[in-house]
Design a protein around this motif. Structure first.
Motif, mmCIF file in Angstrom:
data_model
loop_
_atom_site.group_PDB
_atom_site.id
_atom_site.type_symbol
_atom_site.label_atom_id
_atom_site.label_comp_id
_atom_site.label_asym_id
_atom_site.label_seq_id
_atom_site.Cartn_x
_atom_site.Cartn_y
_atom_site.Cartn_z
ATOM 1 N N UNK A 151 5.986 -37.138 56.643
ATOM 2 C CA UNK A 151 5.584 -36.728 57.992
ATOM 3 C C UNK A 151 4.146 -37.050 58.364
ATOM 4 N N UNK A 152 3.209 -36.976 57.422
ATOM 5 C CA UNK A 152 1.827 -37.282 57.779
ATOM 6 C C UNK A 152 1.684 -38.764 58.087
ATOM 7 N N UNK A 153 2.325 -39.611 57.298
ATOM 8 C CA UNK A 153 2.282 -41.054 57.576
ATOM 9 C C UNK A 153 2.870 -41.341 58.955
ATOM 10 N N UNK A 154 4.005 -40.726 59.271
ATOM 11 C CA UNK A 154 4.620 -40.938 60.579
ATOM 12 C C UNK A 154 3.718 -40.426 61.700
ATOM 13 N N UNK A 155 3.113 -39.262 61.483
ATOM 14 C CA UNK A 155 2.212 -38.722 62.490
ATOM 15 C C UNK A 155 1.045 -39.647 62.764
ATOM 16 N N UNK A 156 0.480 -40.222 61.705
ATOM 17 C CA UNK A 156 -0.646 -41.140 61.877
ATOM 18 C C UNK A 156 -0.223 -42.404 62.626
ATOM 19 N N UNK A 157 0.958 -42.929 62.289
ATOM 20 C CA UNK A 157 1.441 -44.119 62.987
ATOM 21 C C UNK A 157 1.672 -43.834 64.470
ATOM 22 N N UNK A 158 2.243 -42.681 64.772
ATOM 23 C CA UNK A 158 2.444 -42.338 66.185
ATOM 24 C C UNK A 158 1.097 -42.126 66.889
ATOM 25 N N UNK A 163 1.423 -42.330 70.966
ATOM 26 C CA UNK A 163 2.472 -41.386 71.346
ATOM 27 C C UNK A 163 2.082 -40.052 70.710
ATOM 28 N N UNK A 164 1.215 -39.333 71.406
ATOM 29 C CA UNK A 164 0.576 -38.165 70.798
ATOM 30 C C UNK A 164 1.545 -37.004 70.589
ATOM 31 N N UNK A 165 2.501 -36.845 71.480
ATOM 32 C CA UNK A 165 3.462 -35.758 71.298
ATOM 33 C C UNK A 165 4.306 -35.979 70.047
ATOM 34 N N UNK A 166 4.760 -37.207 69.831
ATOM 35 C CA UNK A 166 5.534 -37.489 68.617
ATOM 36 C C UNK A 166 4.674 -37.312 67.374
ATOM 37 N N UNK A 167 3.400 -37.716 67.474
ATOM 38 C CA UNK A 167 2.484 -37.524 66.343
ATOM 39 C C UNK A 167 2.394 -36.055 65.973
ATOM 40 N N UNK A 168 2.219 -35.210 66.969
ATOM 41 C CA UNK A 168 2.076 -33.780 66.698
ATOM 42 C C UNK A 168 3.393 -33.191 66.209
ATOM 43 N N UNK A 169 4.515 -33.690 66.734
ATOM 44 C CA UNK A 169 5.821 -33.237 66.224
ATOM 45 C C UNK A 169 5.883 -33.428 64.713
ATOM 46 N N UNK A 170 5.464 -34.598 64.233
ATOM 47 C CA UNK A 170 5.551 -34.875 62.799
ATOM 48 C C UNK A 170 4.495 -34.117 62.004
ATOM 49 N N UNK A 171 3.315 -33.930 62.588
ATOM 50 C CA UNK A 171 2.311 -33.124 61.891
ATOM 51 C C UNK A 171 2.772 -31.668 61.776
ATOM 52 N N UNK A 172 3.472 -31.171 62.788
ATOM 53 C CA UNK A 172 4.009 -29.815 62.706
ATOM 54 C C UNK A 172 5.058 -29.703 61.595
ATOM 55 N N UNK A 173 5.871 -30.735 61.440
ATOM 56 C CA UNK A 173 6.830 -30.761 60.331
ATOM 57 C C UNK A 173 6.086 -30.731 59.002
ATOM 58 N N UNK A 174 4.985 -31.486 58.920
ATOM 59 C CA UNK A 174 4.185 -31.499 57.690
ATOM 60 C C UNK A 174 3.642 -30.112 57.373
ATOM 61 N N UNK A 175 3.222 -29.391 58.400
ATOM 62 C CA UNK A 175 2.729 -28.023 58.198
ATOM 63 C C UNK A 175 3.858 -27.133 57.672
ATOM 64 N N UNK A 176 5.026 -27.249 58.293
ATOM 65 C CA UNK A 176 6.171 -26.429 57.861
ATOM 66 C C UNK A 176 6.545 -26.715 56.403
ATOM 67 N N UNK A 177 6.356 -27.960 55.976
ATOM 68 C CA UNK A 177 6.718 -28.357 54.611
ATOM 69 C C UNK A 177 5.583 -28.121 53.611
ATOM 70 N N UNK A 178 4.462 -27.599 54.078
ATOM 71 C CA UNK A 178 3.269 -27.450 53.227
ATOM 72 C C UNK A 178 2.908 -28.781 52.566
ATOM 73 N N UNK A 179 2.976 -29.855 53.341
ATOM 74 C CA UNK A 179 2.651 -31.184 52.832
ATOM 75 C C UNK A 179 1.194 -31.224 52.378
ATOM 76 N N UNK A 180 0.922 -31.726 51.172
ATOM 77 C CA UNK A 180 -0.450 -31.680 50.647
ATOM 78 C C UNK A 180 -1.446 -32.525 51.418
ATOM 79 N N UNK A 181 -0.960 -33.458 52.246
ATOM 80 C CA UNK A 181 -1.882 -34.296 53.016
ATOM 81 C C UNK A 181 -2.224 -33.728 54.382
#
Length: 205
Positions: A151-158, A163-181
């Motif tokens: 999700x962080x890689x996808x957020x950065x690409x967006x 496409x800032x809304x899609x970026x934030x969508x994926x960063x929010x998923x990263x938060x939910x997953x406790x992604x280390x990045x």
């Protein structure tokens, strides 16, 4: 615990560098920089330390220093991920969008993601850097590979694709997953338009 590690072994470069990243993420940039510089003084020929130093230089917006560190890291260990990470973010921060996206492709190729690298390189030949990044992000989302859903890689690409809304969508998923990045998003997501987006402040909270 970082401070205790450094107290026990003041010459442990990795402890200084990892502490520097923690400090940078929470906004203590001056203190972060002192520990980052100390880590390189202690272990100047370690590509991990030098590459991480480059990422810390991005945090403090010293993009030219980040590029120099990324290139040094790659000279020591060709294909090393943190060298490419520092390079693409620094070039993006300097407004060198095509070079930044080309560096992302080189990083993917070095990491064995040749299919994604070739897709991005072809897209970059035919369209703008922003459009190429967006096309790759959409391609990764449509892929059946679980690896492509990082999700962080996808957020950065967006974000690069603006496409800032899609970026934030994926960063929010990263938060939910406790992604280390995900803690790096606050300091390394550099697009001014993205940072001004009302959902960005909510994401940081």
């Amino acid at each position: 615990q970082f401070e205790r590690a450094i107290e026990l072994n003041p010459s442990f470069a990795d402890a200084h560098m990892l502490y520097a990243h923690y400090l940078g993420i929470i906004g203590e940039i001056d203190k972060s920089t002192r520990h980052a510089e100390r880590s390189v003084e202690l272990d100047p020929l370690n590509p991990f330390v030098v590459g991480f130093y480059g990422v810390q230089a991005v945090m403090r917006r010293d993009y030219h220093e980040a590029i120099a560190a990324g290139e040094r890291s790659l000279t020591m260990a060709p294909g090393y991920t943190f060298g490419y990470t520092a390079l693409w973010m620094a070039r993006y921060g300097l407004g060198q969008r095509e070079d930044a996206v080309s560096t992302i492709a080189a990083m993917m190729r070095a990491n064995g993601r040749v299919e994604y690298a070739e897709f991005l390189e072809e897209a970059l030949q035919q369209s703008s850097p922003e459009a190429a990044a967006l096309q790759l992000a959409d391609y990764l989302v449509a892929s059946s590979s679980l690896d492509s859903k990082e999700p962080v890689r996808l957020g950065m690409l967006y974000m690069v694709g603006e496409d800032f809304d899609s970026a934030i969508d994926w960063f929010e998923i990263a938060v939910e997953q406790s992604n280390p990045n995900v803690p790096y998003v606050g300091v390394n997501a550099q697009n001014p338009g993205f940072r001004a987006h009302p959902r960005f402040a909510q994401l940081m909270e």
